[in-house]
Design a protein around this motif. Structure first.
Motif, PDB file in Angstrom:
ATOM      1  N   GLU A 132       0.853  -1.190   0.000  1.00 25.41           N
ATOM      2  CA  GLU A 132       0.000   0.000   0.000  1.00 25.41           C
ATOM      3  C   GLU A 132       0.885   1.235   0.000  1.00 25.41           C
ATOM      4  O   GLU A 132       1.691   1.440   0.920  1.00 25.41           O
ATOM      5  N   PHE A 134       0.849   5.207   0.040  1.00 26.62           N
ATOM      6  CA  PHE A 134       0.000   6.366   0.320  1.00 26.62           C
ATOM      7  C   PHE A 134       0.704   7.655  -0.113  1.00 26.62           C
ATOM      8  O   PHE A 134       1.796   7.960   0.378  1.00 26.62           O
ATOM      9  N   ARG A 151      -6.719   2.547  -5.546  1.00 26.44           N
ATOM     10  CA  ARG A 151      -7.837   2.131  -4.702  1.00 26.44           C
ATOM     11  C   ARG A 151      -8.283   3.314  -3.846  1.00 26.44           C
ATOM     12  O   ARG A 151      -7.473   4.142  -3.433  1.00 26.44           O
ATOM     13  N   ASP A 152      -9.573   3.356  -3.568  1.00 25.54           N
ATOM     14  CA  ASP A 152     -10.156   4.404  -2.733  1.00 25.54           C
ATOM     15  C   ASP A 152     -10.808   3.722  -1.537  1.00 25.54           C
ATOM     16  O   ASP A 152     -11.929   3.234  -1.627  1.00 25.54           O
ATOM     17  N   GLU A 153     -10.087   3.687  -0.404  1.00 26.90           N
ATOM     18  CA  GLU A 153     -10.565   2.991   0.789  1.00 26.90           C
ATOM     19  C   GLU A 153     -10.084   3.718   2.035  1.00 26.90           C
ATOM     20  O   GLU A 153      -9.288   4.652   1.967  1.00 26.90           O
ATOM     21  N   GLU A 154     -10.575   3.238   3.180  1.00 27.67           N
ATOM     22  CA  GLU A 154     -10.109   3.798   4.444  1.00 27.67           C
ATOM     23  C   GLU A 154      -8.606   3.599   4.560  1.00 27.67           C
ATOM     24  O   GLU A 154      -8.089   2.534   4.232  1.00 27.67           O
ATOM     25  N   PRO A 155      -7.883   4.611   5.026  1.00 35.44           N
ATOM     26  CA  PRO A 155      -6.422   4.509   5.105  1.00 35.44           C
ATOM     27  C   PRO A 155      -5.966   3.628   6.256  1.00 35.44           C
ATOM     28  O   PRO A 155      -6.744   3.294   7.159  1.00 35.44           O
ATOM     29  N   PRO A 161      -4.160   9.580   3.149  1.00 33.32           N
ATOM     30  CA  PRO A 161      -5.259   9.752   2.189  1.00 33.32           C
ATOM     31  C   PRO A 161      -5.979   8.437   1.900  1.00 33.32           C
ATOM     32  O   PRO A 161      -5.418   7.358   2.065  1.00 33.32           O
ATOM     33  N   ARG A 162      -7.233   8.551   1.494  1.00 31.35           N
ATOM     34  CA  ARG A 162      -7.988   7.365   1.088  1.00 31.35           C
ATOM     35  C   ARG A 162      -7.451   6.795  -0.226  1.00 31.35           C
ATOM     36  O   ARG A 162      -7.361   5.588  -0.399  1.00 31.35           O
ATOM     37  N   LEU A 163      -7.127   7.690  -1.151  1.00 39.31           N
ATOM     38  CA  LEU A 163      -6.671   7.259  -2.471  1.00 39.31           C
ATOM     39  C   LEU A 163      -5.204   6.854  -2.402  1.00 39.31           C
ATOM     40  O   LEU A 163      -4.355   7.622  -1.937  1.00 39.31           O
ATOM     41  N   ARG A 164      -4.923   5.623  -2.842  1.00 36.49           N
ATOM     42  CA  ARG A 164      -3.546   5.125  -2.807  1.00 36.49           C
ATOM     43  C   ARG A 164      -3.334   4.113  -3.924  1.00 36.49           C
ATOM     44  O   ARG A 164      -4.275   3.708  -4.605  1.00 36.49           O
ATOM     45  N   ARG A 195      -6.164  -7.897   6.598  1.00 28.94           N
ATOM     46  CA  ARG A 195      -7.438  -7.379   6.107  1.00 28.94           C
ATOM     47  C   ARG A 195      -8.404  -8.534   5.868  1.00 28.94           C
ATOM     48  O   ARG A 195      -8.023  -9.715   5.921  1.00 28.94           O
TER      49      ARG A 195
END
Length: 217
Positions: A132, A134, A151-155, A161-164, A195
Motif C-alpha cells: 500500500e 500512500f 484504490r479508494d478505501e479507508e487509510p 489519504p484514502r486514495l492510494r 485485512r
C-alpha cells in the motif's frame, strides 16, 4: 520492448520478477484446465455424433458442459499469465518502479507519506499480499501503467489519504520486497495489517472509461 526514452531504474535496483513467479504457478494450472476442456470437447463430439457407449443421461451432459467451461477458463488464465510473464517490480533510491513488459512508470519515494503491507487469507493456509503506497498529494487515477493499482478505501492510519496505489504481488516475493522498501525508506514503513478476505479488490474500470472517454489505457 520498452520505449528508449522511458526513464530507467538504477543498475543496482532490486528486481522482483512477479510475472515470472505468477506464470510458474498459473501456467501449469491453466494447462490442466485446458486439458480437461479438451476431454469435454471430445466427449461432446462423441455425443453429438451418436457414438457414445450406452445411453446418455442429464448428469453426463452437465459434466461435459462443466468440463468445457473449465477449458474456457484455462484458456483465459493461460493468456493472462502469458501476457503478464514479463511483469516486474524494481526498487531503488528513486522509488518503486512498476513494469508490465511494455510500459514502465515509477512511484517516487518523495511523493509518498507512507508504505505499508496488507495481507488476507485465502482458504486455510494461503495468503495474498499487497503493498500500500500512500501519496502526499493527488495521484493520476488514469496513468497508463498505474491506473489498475489505484484504490479508494479507508487509510491504514488517520491522516493518510484514502486514495492510494495497491500493488499485489506473489507471496514468495514478500521478504524481498519488504526488505527492499525498508532498505531505501525505513522512515516511510508503516508495518503490516491483516485485512478481510478479498482485500485486493478491483480497479475502477467504469470510472477510468468515463474519465478517458471510453479509451481503456
Amino acid at each position: 520492448m520498452l520505449p528508449s526514452h522511458t526513464p530507467s531504474p538504477a543498475p543496482d535496483a532490486t528486481v522482483i520478477r512477479t510475472g515470472r513467479r505468477g506464470a510458474m504457478t498459473g501456467l501449469p494450472c491453466s494447462v490442466l484446465l485446458i486439458a480437461l476442456g479438451a476431454v469435454g470437447a471430445v466427449g461432446a463430439v462423441v455425443v453429438a455424433t451418436g457414438n457414445q457407449k450406452g445411453e446418455s443421461n442429464p448428469a453426463g451432459y452437465v459434466g461435459l458442459v462443466f468440463m468445457l467451461l473449465l477449458g474456457a477458463l484455462g484458456v483465459f488464465l493461460f493468456l493472462a499469465n502469458w501476457a503478464n510473464r514479463r511483469a516486474r517490480i524494481l526498487v531503488d533510491a528513486t522509488g518503486l518502479w512498476v513494469e508490465n513488459g511494455r510500459l514502465r512508470n515509477v512511484i517516487p519515494w518523495q511523493d509518498l507519506a507512507g508504505v505499508g503491507l496488507y495481507w488476507s487469507k485465502v482458504g486455510r493456509s494461503q495468503k495474498v499480499y499487497s503493498l500500500e503506497l500512500f501519496p502526499t498529494g493527488p495521484i493520476d487515477r488514469d496513468d497508463p501503467v498505474l491506473w489498475t493499482l489505484v484504490r479508494d478505501e479507508e487509510p491504514l492510519h488517520p491522516g493518510l489519504p484514502r486514495l492510494r496505489h495497491r500493488l499485489p504481488f506473489p507471496a514468495p516475493c514478500r521478504q524481498d520486497l519488504v526488505s527492499a522498501v525498508q532498505r531505501y525508506v525505513p522512515h516511510l514503513w508503516l508495518g503490516e495489517s491483516e485485512r478481510a478476505g478479498g482485500h485486493i479488490g478491483r480497479p475502477d474500470v467504469t470510472g477510468h472509461r468515463q474519465r478517458t472517454r471510453g479509451r481503456t489505457q
